[in-house]
Design a protein around this motif. Sequence first.
Motif, PDB file in Angstrom:
ATOM      1  N   GLY A 184       0.811  -1.206   0.000  1.00 38.15           N
ATOM      2  CA  GLY A 184       0.000   0.000   0.000  1.00 38.15           C
ATOM      3  C   GLY A 184       0.849   1.261   0.000  1.00 38.15           C
ATOM      4  N   ALA A 185       1.957   1.243   0.761  1.00 38.82           N
ATOM      5  CA  ALA A 185       2.841   2.408   0.802  1.00 38.82           C
ATOM      6  C   ALA A 185       3.432   2.688  -0.579  1.00 38.82           C
ATOM      7  CB  ALA A 185       3.944   2.184   1.831  1.00 38.82           C
ATOM      8  N   GLN A 186       3.814   1.635  -1.300  1.00 40.73           N
ATOM      9  CA  GLN A 186       4.355   1.820  -2.649  1.00 40.73           C
ATOM     10  C   GLN A 186       3.285   2.335  -3.612  1.00 40.73           C
ATOM     11  OE1 GLN A 186       5.874  -2.238  -2.855  1.00 40.73           O
ATOM     12  NE2 GLN A 186       7.967  -1.447  -3.059  1.00 40.73           N
ATOM     13  N   VAL A 187       2.066   1.848  -3.462  1.00 38.51           N
ATOM     14  CA  VAL A 187       0.962   2.346  -4.293  1.00 38.51           C
ATOM     15  C   VAL A 187       0.810   3.851  -4.102  1.00 38.51           C
ATOM     16  CG1 VAL A 187      -1.553   2.383  -4.466  1.00 38.51           C
ATOM     17  CG2 VAL A 187      -0.333   0.200  -4.501  1.00 38.51           C
ATOM     18  N   HIS A 188       0.869   4.312  -2.861  1.00 36.22           N
ATOM     19  CA  HIS A 188       0.690   5.737  -2.598  1.00 36.22           C
ATOM     20  C   HIS A 188       1.877   6.553  -3.081  1.00 36.22           C
ATOM     21  CE1 HIS A 188      -3.117   6.073  -0.165  1.00 36.22           C
ATOM     22  NE2 HIS A 188      -3.001   4.768  -0.412  1.00 36.22           N
ATOM     23  N   GLU A 189       3.057   5.982  -3.072  1.00 35.87           N
ATOM     24  CA  GLU A 189       4.204   6.670  -3.673  1.00 35.87           C
ATOM     25  C   GLU A 189       3.959   6.889  -5.162  1.00 35.87           C
ATOM     26  OE1 GLU A 189       7.687   4.389  -2.859  1.00 35.87           O
ATOM     27  OE2 GLU A 189       7.605   4.728  -0.698  1.00 35.87           O
ATOM     28  N   CYS A 190       3.407   5.879  -5.836  1.00 34.52           N
ATOM     29  CA  CYS A 190       3.088   6.013  -7.264  1.00 34.52           C
ATOM     30  C   CYS A 190       2.016   7.078  -7.483  1.00 34.52           C
ATOM     31  CB  CYS A 190       2.621   4.671  -7.826  1.00 34.52           C
ATOM     32  SG  CYS A 190       3.880   3.374  -7.858  1.00 34.52           S
ATOM     33  N   LEU A 191       0.977   7.072  -6.638  1.00 31.25           N
ATOM     34  CA  LEU A 191      -0.087   8.054  -6.779  1.00 31.25           C
ATOM     35  C   LEU A 191       0.439   9.472  -6.566  1.00 31.25           C
ATOM     36  CD1 LEU A 191      -2.911   6.204  -4.795  1.00 31.25           C
ATOM     37  CD2 LEU A 191      -2.908   6.640  -7.250  1.00 31.25           C
ATOM     38  N   ARG A 192       1.254   9.659  -5.539  1.00 29.78           N
ATOM     39  CA  ARG A 192       1.771  10.994  -5.250  1.00 29.78           C
ATOM     40  C   ARG A 192       2.667  11.502  -6.366  1.00 29.78           C
ATOM     41  NH1 ARG A 192       3.336   9.414   0.943  1.00 29.78           N
ATOM     42  NH2 ARG A 192       1.212   9.405   1.797  1.00 29.78           N
ATOM     43  N   ALA A 193       3.401  10.596  -6.975  1.00 31.46           N
ATOM     44  CA  ALA A 193       4.283  10.991  -8.080  1.00 31.46           C
ATOM     45  C   ALA A 193       3.499  11.334  -9.346  1.00 31.46           C
ATOM     46  CB  ALA A 193       5.285   9.875  -8.367  1.00 31.46           C
ATOM     47  N   ALA A 194       2.352  10.696  -9.531  1.00 28.12           N
ATOM     48  CA  ALA A 194       1.624  10.833 -10.797  1.00 28.12           C
ATOM     49  C   ALA A 194       0.542  11.900 -10.779  1.00 28.12           C
ATOM     50  CB  ALA A 194       0.999   9.486 -11.174  1.00 28.12           C
ATOM     51  N   LEU A 195      -0.156  12.050  -9.665  1.00 25.07           N
ATOM     52  CA  LEU A 195      -1.325  12.936  -9.653  1.00 25.07           C
ATOM     53  C   LEU A 195      -0.895  14.389  -9.452  1.00 25.07           C
ATOM     54  CD1 LEU A 195      -3.877  10.794  -7.605  1.00 25.07           C
ATOM     55  CD2 LEU A 195      -3.525  10.891 -10.078  1.00 25.07           C
ATOM     56  N   PRO A 196      -1.295  15.285 -10.338  1.00 25.69           N
ATOM     57  CA  PRO A 196      -0.825  16.675 -10.276  1.00 25.69           C
ATOM     58  C   PRO A 196      -1.678  17.578  -9.388  1.00 25.69           C
ATOM     59  CG  PRO A 196      -2.122  16.364 -12.259  1.00 25.69           C
ATOM     60  CD  PRO A 196      -2.095  15.021 -11.558  1.00 25.69           C
ATOM     61  N   TRP A 197      -2.713  17.039  -8.769  1.00 18.00           N
ATOM     62  CA  TRP A 197      -3.664  17.860  -8.053  1.00 18.00           C
ATOM     63  C   TRP A 197      -3.206  18.110  -6.613  1.00 18.00           C
ATOM     64  CZ3 TRP A 197      -6.576  13.186  -9.982  1.00 18.00           C
ATOM     65  CH2 TRP A 197      -6.753  13.284 -11.368  1.00 18.00           C
ATOM     66  N   THR A 198      -3.935  18.977  -5.938  1.00 17.17           N
ATOM     67  CA  THR A 198      -3.599  19.343  -4.562  1.00 17.17           C
ATOM     68  C   THR A 198      -3.817  18.168  -3.622  1.00 17.17           C
ATOM     69  OG1 THR A 198      -4.231  21.637  -4.982  1.00 17.17           O
ATOM     70  CG2 THR A 198      -4.124  20.936  -2.675  1.00 17.17           C
ATOM     71  N   LEU A 199      -2.816  17.877  -2.815  1.00 14.96           N
ATOM     72  CA  LEU A 199      -2.975  16.863  -1.772  1.00 14.96           C
ATOM     73  C   LEU A 199      -3.662  17.541  -0.591  1.00 14.96           C
ATOM     74  CD1 LEU A 199      -2.370  13.928  -0.910  1.00 14.96           C
ATOM     75  CD2 LEU A 199      -0.196  14.748   0.013  1.00 14.96           C
ATOM     76  N   ALA A 200      -4.960  17.312  -0.469  1.00  8.43           N
ATOM     77  CA  ALA A 200      -5.780  18.039   0.498  1.00  8.43           C
ATOM     78  C   ALA A 200      -5.673  17.477   1.902  1.00  8.43           C
ATOM     79  CB  ALA A 200      -7.241  18.014   0.050  1.00  8.43           C
ATOM     80  N   CYS A 201      -5.378  16.184   2.004  1.00  7.06           N
ATOM     81  CA  CYS A 201      -5.328  15.542   3.315  1.00  7.06           C
ATOM     82  C   CYS A 201      -4.454  14.298   3.199  1.00  7.06           C
ATOM     83  CB  CYS A 201      -6.744  15.157   3.774  1.00  7.06           C
ATOM     84  SG  CYS A 201      -6.803  14.365   5.406  1.00  7.06           S
ATOM     85  N   SER A 202      -3.658  14.033   4.232  1.00  6.00           N
ATOM     86  CA  SER A 202      -2.815  12.841   4.243  1.00  6.00           C
ATOM     87  C   SER A 202      -2.737  12.317   5.668  1.00  6.00           C
ATOM     88  CB  SER A 202      -1.415  13.177   3.717  1.00  6.00           C
ATOM     89  OG  SER A 202      -0.634  12.003   3.597  1.00  6.00           O
ATOM     90  N   VAL A 203      -3.016  11.032   5.830  1.00  7.65           N
ATOM     91  CA  VAL A 203      -2.963  10.378   7.136  1.00  7.65           C
ATOM     92  C   VAL A 203      -1.959   9.232   7.056  1.00  7.65           C
ATOM     93  CG1 VAL A 203      -4.250   9.095   8.880  1.00  7.65           C
ATOM     94  CG2 VAL A 203      -5.367  10.964   7.639  1.00  7.65           C
ATOM     95  N   ALA A 204      -0.935   9.282   7.897  1.00  5.97           N
ATOM     96  CA  ALA A 204       0.075   8.223   7.942  1.00  5.97           C
ATOM     97  C   ALA A 204      -0.136   7.421   9.220  1.00  5.97           C
ATOM     98  CB  ALA A 204       1.475   8.811   7.887  1.00  5.97           C
TER      99      ALA A 204
END
Length: 201
Positions: free
Chosen positions: A158-178
Amino acid sequence: MQHEWHVRRFDELYRCSPDPWALEGSWYEQRKRALVLASLPQARYASAFEPGCAQGLLTRELAARCDRLLASDCSPRALANARERLRQQTHVELVQGALPDQWPAGHFDLLVLSELLYYLAPTDLDRLLARLLALSEGPLTVLACHWRHPIAGCALSGAQVHECLRAALPWTLACSVADADFVLDVWTRQSASLAAAEGRI
């Protein structure tokens, strides 16, 4: 071929148990669903899509925030459970399907990708990201939430999936929970500041 393999895999899990991941009655799952709902920046959405809905526990709670909700799963057994749970929610449609190939027609202003994307092969995840980037203009919120720990048979965590999403999606990261056990990220194409939208700043 991979789609057929997923159908067999998940249908076998649901044949052995109506709740193979112990989603119902788990405080961990209840808390995670509450955080998912609290992380959505808008109070209400006109049209939402939740692929990989399983037996519909999150779907039932999302339904209270959406005028229209389309939910899908590759497993007929999971969908049968979800239909029973959501039988009184007439604005919720349940269909069989799997990403990235079976993407529904129409516009959605909310996409909920929960505990799903690590089941995709890396090439299929790339195809899904390309599909997200090609979505028509307009308001859009994308929420992703995934288990952090390794999963047997999955190429990505799941962590790797989110790394891919963060690298690809150009939109504002409105909220992040770790969280210790899961990662939750929310992207939006509109303003991410609710305080600004309400004239508080």
